[in-house]
Design a protein around this motif. Structure first.
Motif, mmCIF file in Angstrom:
data_model
loop_
_atom_site.group_PDB
_atom_site.id
_atom_site.type_symbol
_atom_site.label_atom_id
_atom_site.label_comp_id
_atom_site.label_asym_id
_atom_site.label_seq_id
_atom_site.Cartn_x
_atom_site.Cartn_y
_atom_site.Cartn_z
ATOM 1 N N LEU A 32 0.882 -1.263 -0.209
ATOM 2 C CA LEU A 32 0.136 0.026 -0.011
ATOM 3 C C LEU A 32 0.918 1.146 0.050
ATOM 4 O O LEU A 32 0.411 2.189 -0.659
ATOM 5 C CB LEU A 32 -1.053 0.255 1.346
ATOM 6 N N THR A 33 1.910 1.203 0.691
ATOM 7 C CA THR A 33 2.901 2.524 0.924
ATOM 8 C C THR A 33 3.640 2.566 -0.422
ATOM 9 O O THR A 33 3.819 3.657 -1.033
ATOM 10 C CB THR A 33 3.788 2.348 2.115
ATOM 11 N N GLU A 34 4.006 1.317 -0.797
ATOM 12 C CA GLU A 34 4.958 1.461 -2.118
ATOM 13 C C GLU A 34 4.541 1.889 -3.261
ATOM 14 O O GLU A 34 4.874 2.520 -4.355
ATOM 15 C CB GLU A 34 5.770 0.016 -2.193
ATOM 16 N N ALA A 91 -9.815 4.033 -2.206
ATOM 17 C CA ALA A 91 -9.935 2.963 -2.834
ATOM 18 C C ALA A 91 -10.731 1.881 -2.301
ATOM 19 O O ALA A 91 -11.691 1.276 -2.950
ATOM 20 C CB ALA A 91 -8.535 2.515 -3.133
ATOM 21 N N LEU A 92 -10.724 1.851 -0.956
ATOM 22 C CA LEU A 92 -11.644 0.763 -0.379
ATOM 23 C C LEU A 92 -13.188 1.067 -0.078
ATOM 24 O O LEU A 92 -13.930 0.374 -0.567
ATOM 25 C CB LEU A 92 -11.124 0.600 1.460
ATOM 26 N N THR A 93 -13.194 2.511 -0.313
ATOM 27 C CA THR A 93 -14.534 3.191 -0.360
ATOM 28 C C THR A 93 -15.192 2.646 -1.751
ATOM 29 O O THR A 93 -16.295 2.144 -1.824
ATOM 30 C CB THR A 93 -14.793 4.374 -0.191
ATOM 31 N N SER A 98 -5.872 8.853 2.762
ATOM 32 C CA SER A 98 -7.005 9.041 2.102
ATOM 33 C C SER A 98 -6.875 8.312 0.823
ATOM 34 O O SER A 98 -8.070 7.614 0.304
ATOM 35 C CB SER A 98 -6.985 10.909 1.715
ATOM 36 N N ALA A 99 -5.835 7.975 0.141
ATOM 37 C CA ALA A 99 -6.009 7.390 -0.982
ATOM 38 C C ALA A 99 -6.256 5.786 -0.805
ATOM 39 O O ALA A 99 -6.969 5.189 -1.479
ATOM 40 C CB ALA A 99 -4.371 7.342 -1.508
ATOM 41 N N THR A 100 -5.851 5.328 0.298
ATOM 42 C CA THR A 100 -6.333 3.996 0.719
ATOM 43 C C THR A 100 -7.660 3.937 1.038
ATOM 44 O O THR A 100 -8.578 2.983 0.860
ATOM 45 C CB THR A 100 -5.479 3.355 1.665
#
Length: 206
Positions: free
Chosen positions: A23-25, A104-106, A99-101
């Motif tokens: 997720l970070t990379e 995407a999950l949303t 926020s990006a994660t």
């Protein structure tokens, strides 16, 4: 020889750690089950045996890293206590990586009702329930009126944050967070105005 349950837990931990690292990379959109499996050193079939989708893996990884739920601090000042919570929530949504994660999950939850229920119950509900419990203690202390619908007060606090974040209608800042707390508690503390409580005209007034 290592016991099967210990091997399973080691594999599970490796998968969740790999998901968080990726997720970070690479970010959520570029992360794949194949990449998680390669990073964790397991077969792809192992992941699908335990999780039904990439979103489910990420949800478990996020929940697994959360501290145990605890009651919110009760300083006796409901405004101050809620300001701390809502400011922290706004800061999380304003953080580009987090926020990006979450975004995407949303998106995944829109097409997956089971994942949506898990996100609600495991990721969101504990925090919402903590805030409701704090409001309940404030009501017992006489700071909130007895008939205030606490579930709706919680929605008044968090709903606008999700709306602003999802639609990008404005910045997420501490002053914005403070305003939400003020508006929600003003509604919860003031007497209800309606047909039964509106002031009736004095027919004998001149």
């Amino acid at each position: 020889m290592t016991a099967p349950h210990r091997r399973n837990e080691r594999s599970r931990r490796a998968i969740l750690d790999a998901a968080l690292a990726l997720l970070t990379e690479t970010g959520y959109s570029r992360m794949t089950i194949e990449a998680i499996a390669a990073r964790a050193g397991v077969g792809k079939q192992t992941i699908y045996r335990w999780w039904r989708s990439k979103g489910a893996v990420v949800l478990d990884a996020l929940v697994d890293g959360l501290p145990a739920a605890a009651a919110l601090p009760d300083t006796g000042d409901i405004h101050a206590d809620l300001r701390a919570v809502i400011r922290a929530t706004v800061a999380e949504f304003a953080d580009p990586h987090l926020s990006a994660t979450t975004r995407a999950l949303t998106i995944e939850t829109l097409a997956d009702a089971e994942l949506a229920a898990q996100v609600r119950d495991r990721l969101l509900r504990p925090q919402l329930d903590q805030v409701r419990d704090r409001l309940e203690s404030a009501r017992r202390a006489g700071q909130i009126r007895d008939d205030a619908p606490l579930d709706q007060v919680v929605e008044l606090l968090f709903g606008p944050i999700y709306h602003r974040w999802l639609l990008r209608t404005g910045p997420l800042t501490e002053p914005y967070a403070d305003t939400l707390v003020t508006l929600a508690l003003t509604a919860a503390c003031q007497p209800t105005v309606g047909p039964a409580t509106e002031r009736q005209p004095d027919l004998h007034a001149e």
